[in-house]
Design an enzyme around this catalytic site. Structure first.
Site, PDB file in Angstrom:
ATOM      1  N   SER A 148       1.474   1.932  -6.845  1.00 59.17           N
ATOM      2  CA  SER A 148       2.815   1.956  -6.749  1.00 59.17           C
ATOM      3  C   SER A 148       2.901   2.475  -5.352  1.00 59.17           C
ATOM      4  O   SER A 148       2.097   1.765  -4.196  1.00 59.17           O
ATOM      5  CB  SER A 148       2.657   3.438  -7.773  1.00 59.17           C
ATOM      6  OG  SER A 148       4.236   4.291  -7.460  1.00 59.17           O
ATOM      7  N   ASP A 150       5.685   0.057 -12.173  1.00 58.80           N
ATOM      8  CA  ASP A 150       5.106  -0.090 -11.807  1.00 58.80           C
ATOM      9  C   ASP A 150       3.623   0.969 -12.196  1.00 58.80           C
ATOM     10  O   ASP A 150       3.659   0.750 -13.744  1.00 58.80           O
ATOM     11  CB  ASP A 150       5.519   2.316 -11.592  1.00 58.80           C
ATOM     12  CG  ASP A 150       4.948   2.869 -10.591  1.00 58.80           C
ATOM     13  OD1 ASP A 150       3.901   2.965 -10.704  1.00 58.80           O
ATOM     14  OD2 ASP A 150       5.928   3.762  -9.685  1.00 58.80           O
TER      15      ASP A 150
END
Length: 623
Positions: free
Chosen positions: A404, A516
């Protein structure tokens, strides 16, 4: 079928008169053999003398290697010497395809030889010629390189074990191997290093009609033409496995394939498809079929000689192994980890403390150091402070794994951006530069603008172009399983790794739909180890309990939910880290406006651990 009529077409039988034919008629027996059937086996007695009516048989002698002696076709015969004398046969005779023979017992053969001088002369001449040819062939094979004989012995002693695993992929692989074993064409087995390509090739040979014949391994990286030719002769009728064939020019591969005799099969292994292959088999990397890991671990423990393998590893250790991506050598690396853990556990239950991951390193050399940069939205600016402190302490960063925002910061730094640029730019970043509104079916925004933002600073580079080796983690939008991103355009990978579920639309990356990476590996320590790091410095940006507040909007609520759900995964994976940094971030803001404070918190956390990091490095370099 008129058997006596068909026998008239056999040269030495056709010379018989009607009386001789009628005299042997009561002794004749018809036989049909399926492909692969061993009609006569070396060192066993032959009760009958066979004449081939149709089909092909191969004759070979088993010594240090399996030596191909002759190919027998319609009209030829075998088993006569053993049938006459009662001595064991000197070679094995095996059907290659459907075969039909007619046979005589010793009484019928003796009667025929007594009554027909022509048949007797024909038989003796044929036997003398066959013995001479057989001796020449044996002498020729014994003259082969001792390297070949030694390799064949080693390969026969190799134990690949079972094809463990019950995933959909493994069940399909076993069916495909059975199917390919029934074919004869040039086969290419594709996959990463260590996925079991040679194992699959061996299984295909073992399940084929060639199973009793030799199989030789050759390395494409160090191919020697003379050795290739010698091994192909030694493997006649069997299988030659050419590993890493894609390292060779296509014209050379064509010549090698053309040089094989019709009876010998070639199986090539490669990392990419080869055009000349008639059949193809693709084997997935271990990280894409992690449900097979428990079965493989138990199989490796059993192979080491332990009973009840399921009881010899704790669930916590098995969970940790299951989270490791095994980028370097896949199944081979997993086997090494398990066997070394068995040694450390002294045959007792394997626990987390017994596991060691990462690459082999020469004693006395500097250890490779990796950063594992975790998720944390705008709090990721703390990663910059960590990098700044390490640079000032002259601690090298050999590789970076990021999830991320950790992937975002890590990619830009690996692409050449200095920490001073981060300090200047991050406080000015606004979300409108990174996302844009979309129809809220799978998310309220998409983060495609992230691509332009990343490329503004490092360009449209591929992973291989980065100054520091780097890999990112995303997760599959459907299964939630980890997806390692280390090939292709870096900016697109960062877009996938930072797509917050429920807020942003999943990102199409190749043929995969990704989100993510925090869902799978919030702090990618295992990935850093798998990249070859000896020392992993992990940066955990999860919000501590004392800093948690009631979410002020739905984005903060989603991030808080991910944070809570990730806590257990983080704790498990951090056990692989050598140094864990927890920057003291007393805010949970999703805004980049507080980046300066986050950078300072990361710098402070790293400075407090510099002495520990240096001691860790020193422990590797002291002989």
């Amino acid at each position: 079928m008129n058997l006596l009529h068909d026998l008239q077409s056999i040269p030495m039988i056709g010379e018989l008169n009607d009386q001789d034919m009628r005299s042997i008629s009561p002794y004749l027996q018809l036989h049909d053999f399926e492909s692969g059937t061993v009609v006569l086996r070396q060192n066993q007695e032959a009760a009958r003398f066979h004449i081939i009516l149709s089909g092909i048989l191969h004759v070979y002698v088993q010594q240090e290697t399996r030596i191909h002696v002759a190919k027998l076709e319609s009209g030829q015969f075998f088993g006569e010497m053993s049938c006459l004398t009662g001595s064991p046969v000197s070679a094995t005779v095996q059907a290659d395809g459907p075969v039909r023979t007619v046979s005589l017992p010793r009484e019928g053969l003796l009667q025929l030889m007594d009554g027909s001088p022509g048949f007797r002369r024909h038989m003796i001449e044929a036997m003398v010629g066959r013995i001479a040819n057989s001796n020449d062939r044996v002498l020729e094979e014994h003259a082969k390189s001792s390297v070949i004989l030694r390799q064949l012995k080693e390969e026969r002693q190799s134990q690949y074990g079972v094809l463990a695993g019950e995933s959909g992929f493994m069940r399909g692989l076993r069916r495909r191997i059975d199917e390919l074993a029934r074919r004869d064409g040039l086969l290419c087995i594709i996959g990463e290093k260590g996925v079991g390509r040679s194992h699959a090739a061996w299984e295909i040979h073992a399940r084929s009609r060639r199973s009793e014949l030799p199989v030789f391994l050759m390395e494409g990286e160090s191919l020697n033409i003379e050795e290739w030719e010698a091994k192909c002769r030694a493997a006649r009728g069997g299988t030659v496995i050419l590993r890493e064939a894609d390292l060779l020019p296509s014209d050379l591969l064509q010549r090698l394939a053309a040089s094989l005799e019709d009876e010998t099969r070639c199986i090539m292994t490669a990392r990419r498809p080869l055009e000349l292959a008639e059949d193809r088999l693709t084997i997935l990397p271990l990280r894409e079929r992690m449900e097979d890991i428990p079965a493989l671990v138990h199989a490796f423990i059993a192979d080491a000689g332990f009973e009840a393998p399921e009881t010899l590893i704790s669930q916590e250790a098995l969970n940790l192994i299951g989270n490791f991506p095994f980028l370097a050598e896949n199944i081979k690396e997993l086997k090494r980890v398990v066997h070394e853990a068995l040694i450390r556990s002294d045959g007792d239950t394997i626990r987390i403390s017994h596991l060691r991951f990462g690459s082999a390193r020469k004693p006395g050399t500097r250890p490779k150091i990796a950063l594992a940069l975790g998720s944390g939205s705008a709090r990721g600016a703390a990663h910059v402070g960590v990098i700044k402190a390490l640079e000032q302490a002259e601690i090298p960063i050999d590789m970076i794994a990021g999830t991320s925002v950790g992937a975002f910061i890590g990619a830009l730094y690996a692409g050449g951006q200095p920490t001073s640029a981060f300090e200047r730019v991050l406080p000015t970043v606004r979300w409108r530069q990174l996302v844009r509104p979309t129809i809220p079916l799978q998310g309220f925004v998409n983060n495609h603008p992230m691509v332009r933002f990343v490329e503004k600073y490092i360009g449209p580079v591929d992973f291989r172009d980065l100054k520091i080796p780097f890999a990112a983690v995303a997760s599959h939008a459907v299964s939630g399983e980890a997806c390692i991103l280390n090939k292709g355009k870096v900016s697109h990978a960062i877009c996938a790794s930072t797509a917050i579920p429920g807020v942003m639309k999943p990102v199409q990356y190749g043929d995969q739909l990704l989100l993510d990476g925090a869902v799978a590996h919030p702090v990618p320590v295992a990935l850093a180890k798998s990249m070859g790091a000896d020392i992993v410095i992990a940066v955990d940006l999860s919000t501590p309990a004392f800093a948690k507040r009631v979410p002020s909007h739905f984005v903060a609520a989603i991030l808080n939910t991910i944070d809570v759900m990730s806590k257990r995964m983080i704790l498990e994976e951090l056990q692989l880290a050598d140094i864990v940094l927890n920057p003291r971030l007393e805010h949970a803001s999703v805004s980049f406006k507080l980046s300066a404070a986050s950078i300072q918190a990361g710098e402070n956390a790293a400075r407090q651990s510099i002495a520990d990091i240096l001691r860790k490095i020193e422990s590797y370099t002291i002989p």
